[in-house]
Design a protein around this motif. Structure first.
Motif, PDB file in Angstrom:
ATOM      1  N   LEU A  31       0.829  -1.201   0.000  1.00  0.00           N
ATOM      2  CA  LEU A  31       0.000   0.000   0.000  1.00  0.00           C
ATOM      3  C   LEU A  31       0.873   1.265   0.000  1.00  0.00           C
ATOM      4  N   MET A  32       1.970   1.234   0.757  1.00  0.00           N
ATOM      5  CA  MET A  32       2.896   2.361   0.732  1.00  0.00           C
ATOM      6  C   MET A  32       3.493   2.531  -0.668  1.00  0.00           C
ATOM      7  N   ALA A  33       3.843   1.423  -1.297  1.00  0.00           N
ATOM      8  CA  ALA A  33       4.395   1.484  -2.653  1.00  0.00           C
ATOM      9  C   ALA A  33       3.367   2.027  -3.643  1.00  0.00           C
ATOM     10  N   LEU A  34       2.100   1.628  -3.468  1.00  0.00           N
ATOM     11  CA  LEU A  34       1.049   2.133  -4.355  1.00  0.00           C
ATOM     12  C   LEU A  34       0.900   3.648  -4.215  1.00  0.00           C
ATOM     13  N   GLY A  35       0.901   4.129  -2.975  1.00  0.00           N
ATOM     14  CA  GLY A  35       0.810   5.569  -2.750  1.00  0.00           C
ATOM     15  C   GLY A  35       1.983   6.316  -3.359  1.00  0.00           C
ATOM     16  N   ARG A  36       3.191   5.755  -3.205  1.00  0.00           N
ATOM     17  CA  ARG A  36       4.373   6.388  -3.796  1.00  0.00           C
ATOM     18  C   ARG A  36       4.298   6.393  -5.326  1.00  0.00           C
ATOM     19  N   LEU A  37       3.748   5.322  -5.891  1.00  0.00           N
ATOM     20  CA  LEU A  37       3.614   5.244  -7.348  1.00  0.00           C
ATOM     21  C   LEU A  37       2.669   6.326  -7.868  1.00  0.00           C
ATOM     22  N   VAL A  38       1.515   6.514  -7.195  1.00  0.00           N
ATOM     23  CA  VAL A  38       0.541   7.516  -7.622  1.00  0.00           C
ATOM     24  C   VAL A  38       1.103   8.926  -7.412  1.00  0.00           C
ATOM     25  N   SER A  39       1.761   9.151  -6.261  1.00  0.00           N
ATOM     26  CA  SER A  39       2.401  10.452  -6.026  1.00  0.00           C
ATOM     27  C   SER A  39       3.478  10.719  -7.072  1.00  0.00           C
ATOM     28  N   GLY A  40       4.212   9.681  -7.419  1.00  0.00           N
ATOM     29  CA  GLY A  40       5.252   9.824  -8.438  1.00  0.00           C
ATOM     30  C   GLY A  40       4.677  10.207  -9.791  1.00  0.00           C
ATOM     31  N   PHE A  41       3.517   9.640 -10.128  1.00  0.00           N
ATOM     32  CA  PHE A  41       2.872  10.006 -11.399  1.00  0.00           C
ATOM     33  C   PHE A  41       2.549  11.497 -11.399  1.00  0.00           C
ATOM     34  N   GLY A  42       1.990  11.987 -10.295  1.00  0.00           N
ATOM     35  CA  GLY A  42       1.704  13.417 -10.192  1.00  0.00           C
ATOM     36  C   GLY A  42       2.964  14.251 -10.254  1.00  0.00           C
ATOM     37  N   ALA A  43       4.039  13.765  -9.611  1.00  0.00           N
ATOM     38  CA  ALA A  43       5.306  14.501  -9.614  1.00  0.00           C
ATOM     39  C   ALA A  43       5.895  14.578 -11.012  1.00  0.00           C
ATOM     40  N   GLY A  44       5.860  13.456 -11.731  1.00  0.00           N
ATOM     41  CA  GLY A  44       6.394  13.457 -13.084  1.00  0.00           C
ATOM     42  C   GLY A  44       5.646  14.404 -13.989  1.00  0.00           C
ATOM     43  N   ALA A  45       4.318  14.387 -13.868  1.00  0.00           N
ATOM     44  CA  ALA A  45       3.512  15.285 -14.687  1.00  0.00           C
ATOM     45  C   ALA A  45       3.775  16.747 -14.336  1.00  0.00           C
ATOM     46  N   SER A  46       3.851  17.047 -13.049  1.00  0.00           N
ATOM     47  CA  SER A  46       4.012  18.445 -12.638  1.00  0.00           C
ATOM     48  C   SER A  46       5.373  19.001 -13.037  1.00  0.00           C
ATOM     49  N   THR A  47       6.411  18.176 -13.011  1.00  0.00           N
ATOM     50  CA  THR A  47       7.730  18.675 -13.379  1.00  0.00           C
ATOM     51  C   THR A  47       7.879  18.863 -14.891  1.00  0.00           C
ATOM     52  N   VAL A  48       6.940  18.314 -15.666  1.00  0.00           N
ATOM     53  CA  VAL A  48       6.869  18.653 -17.091  1.00  0.00           C
ATOM     54  C   VAL A  48       6.090  19.943 -17.292  1.00  0.00           C
ATOM     55  N   ILE A  49       4.940  20.025 -16.652  1.00  0.00           N
ATOM     56  CA  ILE A  49       3.996  21.111 -16.940  1.00  0.00           C
ATOM     57  C   ILE A  49       4.403  22.426 -16.290  1.00  0.00           C
ATOM     58  N   VAL A  50       4.857  22.385 -15.032  1.00  0.00           N
ATOM     59  CA  VAL A  50       5.136  23.623 -14.306  1.00  0.00           C
ATOM     60  C   VAL A  50       6.216  24.466 -14.989  1.00  0.00           C
ATOM     61  N   PRO A  51       7.383  23.901 -15.353  1.00  0.00           N
ATOM     62  CA  PRO A  51       8.373  24.743 -16.060  1.00  0.00           C
ATOM     63  C   PRO A  51       7.848  25.294 -17.387  1.00  0.00           C
ATOM     64  N   LEU A  52       7.054  24.489 -18.082  1.00  0.00           N
ATOM     65  CA  LEU A  52       6.482  24.921 -19.348  1.00  0.00           C
ATOM     66  C   LEU A  52       5.513  26.086 -19.133  1.00  0.00           C
ATOM     67  N   TYR A  53       4.654  25.952 -18.151  1.00  0.00           N
ATOM     68  CA  TYR A  53       3.678  27.006 -17.850  1.00  0.00           C
ATOM     69  C   TYR A  53       4.378  28.292 -17.407  1.00  0.00           C
ATOM     70  N   ILE A  54       5.372  28.147 -16.529  1.00  0.00           N
ATOM     71  CA  ILE A  54       6.110  29.327 -16.056  1.00  0.00           C
ATOM     72  C   ILE A  54       6.795  30.038 -17.214  1.00  0.00           C
ATOM     73  N   SER A  55       7.397  29.266 -18.117  1.00  0.00           N
ATOM     74  CA  SER A  55       8.073  29.865 -19.273  1.00  0.00           C
ATOM     75  C   SER A  55       7.097  30.670 -20.123  1.00  0.00           C
ATOM     76  N   GLU A  56       5.859  30.182 -20.225  1.00  0.00           N
ATOM     77  CA  GLU A  56       4.887  30.810 -21.103  1.00  0.00           C
ATOM     78  C   GLU A  56       4.180  32.017 -20.488  1.00  0.00           C
ATOM     79  N   ILE A  57       4.215  32.153 -19.157  1.00  0.00           N
ATOM     80  CA  ILE A  57       3.580  33.319 -18.540  1.00  0.00           C
ATOM     81  C   ILE A  57       4.592  34.345 -18.051  1.00  0.00           C
ATOM     82  N   SER A  58       5.884  33.995 -18.059  1.00  0.00           N
ATOM     83  CA  SER A  58       6.908  34.908 -17.553  1.00  0.00           C
ATOM     84  C   SER A  58       7.228  35.992 -18.580  1.00  0.00           C
TER      85      SER A  58
END
Length: 513
Positions: free
Chosen positions: A138-165
């Motif tokens: 269950l701990m591994a499952l939670g880490r896997l789902v959190s990791g999916f969110g982390a991977g997505a956010s580290t793609v999108i956040v720099p891209l979004y910041i670049s486009e609004i800066s």
């Protein structure tokens, strides 16, 4: 000159822009939080110790004469061996890899804002599962789902910041991604120092739920990227959004012109980069008959495109360099690594290292816009390689004070370039049609390299120490990898500072069809 640049920067910043940046960077903050959340409480979570926290000893002394409360429904710890804990730790990076690969194409087709909202939900679910986990799976499952969110956010956040800066401060604002990651690391290391006892470690993970929920609510007030709106034939909304971000009295015509150059000036609108400078001519509206809507390239298509392939090679190589120079050997394993360096708590030393990393990242944020992206990368790599060599020699020969100083310089040099610059470059090396997929390649490479370090650093470290005797030999390997990374950056990564578009970056002649 510096004063004029600072005044210009302050003039470009509005309260609304700061609010939007703060909410957006909660995504990358959570990446840093989850990356380091198991570092300090590792021995408590795995049932090796009941406490490593000073707070617990104080609490026991104060409450020693009081009746002990009944045990809760959640266990104080989860029994697991080294292999099980390594799986729980590294599965986060596998989730991150999957999230990074999916996020780029999704954000290109559906928008940056829906993608950020989706990652907030993944963070909420993953952190909640981790918090209540009573078993390894269950701990591994939670880490896997959190990791999916982390991977997505580290793609999108720099891209979004670049486009609004503001265009002239993209390097400065791009560093906010790495700053927020460091804030997350510092936050979880500090919580770990105080809450690593009994089942109090669950509160550390519970803070992740709160951060994700805060971002989910905050994203209701965040606009879609104006550049994305413009690329999808919504010129009126794009200009209205950009004007709101820049402020009422700000002239946005230059940025609007950079979005939509006359398609006859090049083979198609797809070839225009995010950094293209205005030519002084009012652009056609995306809704006009002459406008050609961009076609977004997919994950495989960008590799097949000969114009995009050099950018993919560059960003993948930089991301491997970021990890293979050894930063996560400190971030993820510092408690055990630093245990014998100085006569104090290694958990406390980890907090101090995180503070140095954060302060240096903030202090060096203007450098990519002044020295250049490539110069900062090379300075960072050479500095980390030199620090690795000094750290290896100091550990081998038992010079503890030099070991501590080398670790601090190692982390400080990371903040100069390898920390912030890779998150900036992906959106500067390709045009709008390929930026989402390129960002996915960028962060996908990051997670693969992070997994390699997380999984194999302890194994290689132990093997070298047994074979050669003593400790610290693995940092000679990191020094060699840094040398190779410097050669790669020198030969394969172009400078983007001061370039008007992607053709100028790569020294190409604009194609005319």
């Amino acid at each position: 000159m510096a004063g004029r640049g600072m005044r210009q920067c302050l003039r470009d910043i509005t309260v609304y822009l700061v609010l939007v940046l703060a909410i957006a960077t909660l995504g990358s903050l959570q990446y840093g939080f989850h990356l380091a959340e198991l570092n300090a409480p590792q021995d408590v979570i795995t049932c090796r110790k009941k406490s490593i926290s000073t707070v617990d000893r104080i609490t026991k002394w104060v409450t020693s004469s009081r009746p002990q409360p009944a045990a809760g429904f959640l266990p104080d710890c989860i029994p697991m061996n080294e292999a099980a804990f390594a799986t729980v730790s590294s599965i986060f990076t596998l989730g991150g890899l999957a999230g990074a690969l999916c996020a780029g194409p999704f954000s290109s087709r559906r928008g940056r804002l829906p993608a950020m909202r989706a990652t907030a939900l993944f963070y909420v679910v993953g952190a909640a599962v981790e918090t209540i986990a009573g078993s390894v799976w269950l701990m591994a499952l939670g880490r896997l789902v959190s990791g999916f969110g982390a991977g997505a956010s580290t793609v999108i956040v720099p891209l979004y910041i670049s486009e609004i800066s503001p265009p002239n401060e993209r390097g400065l604002f791009g560093a906010m991604t790495q700053v927020s990651i460091n804030v997350g690391i510092l936050g979880t290391q500090t919580l770990g120092y105080f809450l690593s006892y009994g089942n109090a470690w669950r509160w550390i993970l519970g803070v992740g739920v709160c951060a994700a929920a805060l971002q989910a609510v905050g994203l209701l007030a965040v606009p879609e990227s104006p550049a994305w709106l413009a690329a999808h034939a919504d010129a009126t909304k794009a200009q209205r959004t950009l004007q709101r971000i820049r402020g009422k009295g700000f002239d946005i015509q230059d940025e609007v012109a950079a979005w939509n150059r006359d398609p006859s000036a090049s083979s198609s609108a797809e070839e225009e980069g995010l950094l293209a400078q205005p030519d002084g001519v009012a652009p056609p509206s995306p809704t006009s008959p002459g406008f050609k809507k961009p076609v977004h390239l997919g994950f495989v298509q960008v590799v097949k495109d000969p114009l995009c392939r050099p950018a993919i090679v560059a960003v993948v190589g930089i991301m491997f360099a970021q990890q293979l120079c050894g930063i996560n050997s400190i971030i993820m394993y510092s408690v055990s690594l630093l245990a014998d360096l100085l006569p104090t708590s290694s958990a406390l030393l980890t907090i101090l290292i995180s503070v140095v990393n954060l302060v240096m990242t903030i202090a060096c944020a203007p450098l990519p816009d002044r020295l250049g992206r490539k110069a900062c990368l090379l300075l960072s790599i050479v500095g980390q390689g030199t620090s690795s060599l000094a750290l290896a020699l100091s550990i081998v020969f038992g010079v503890k004070i030099l070991s501590a100083i080398s670790v601090l310089f190692f982390v400080a040099f990371f903040a100069v370039g390898l920390g912030p610059v890779p998150f900036i470059l992906a959106s500067e090396l390709v045009g709008q049609e390929a930026v989402g997929a390129t960002q996915s390649w960028c962060l996908g490479a990051n997670y693969v390299a992070t997994f390699l370090v997380a999984q194999f650093f302890p194994i290689i470290n132990t093997a070298l120490n047994k074979a050669l005797g003593g400790q610290g030999w693995v940092y000679f390997v990191f020094a060699v990898l840094a040398a190779g990374s410097a050669v790669f950056v020198s030969s394969k990564v172009p400078e983007t500072l001061g370039k008007k578009d992607v053709d100028d970056v790569w020294g190409r002649t604009r194609r005319l069809d």
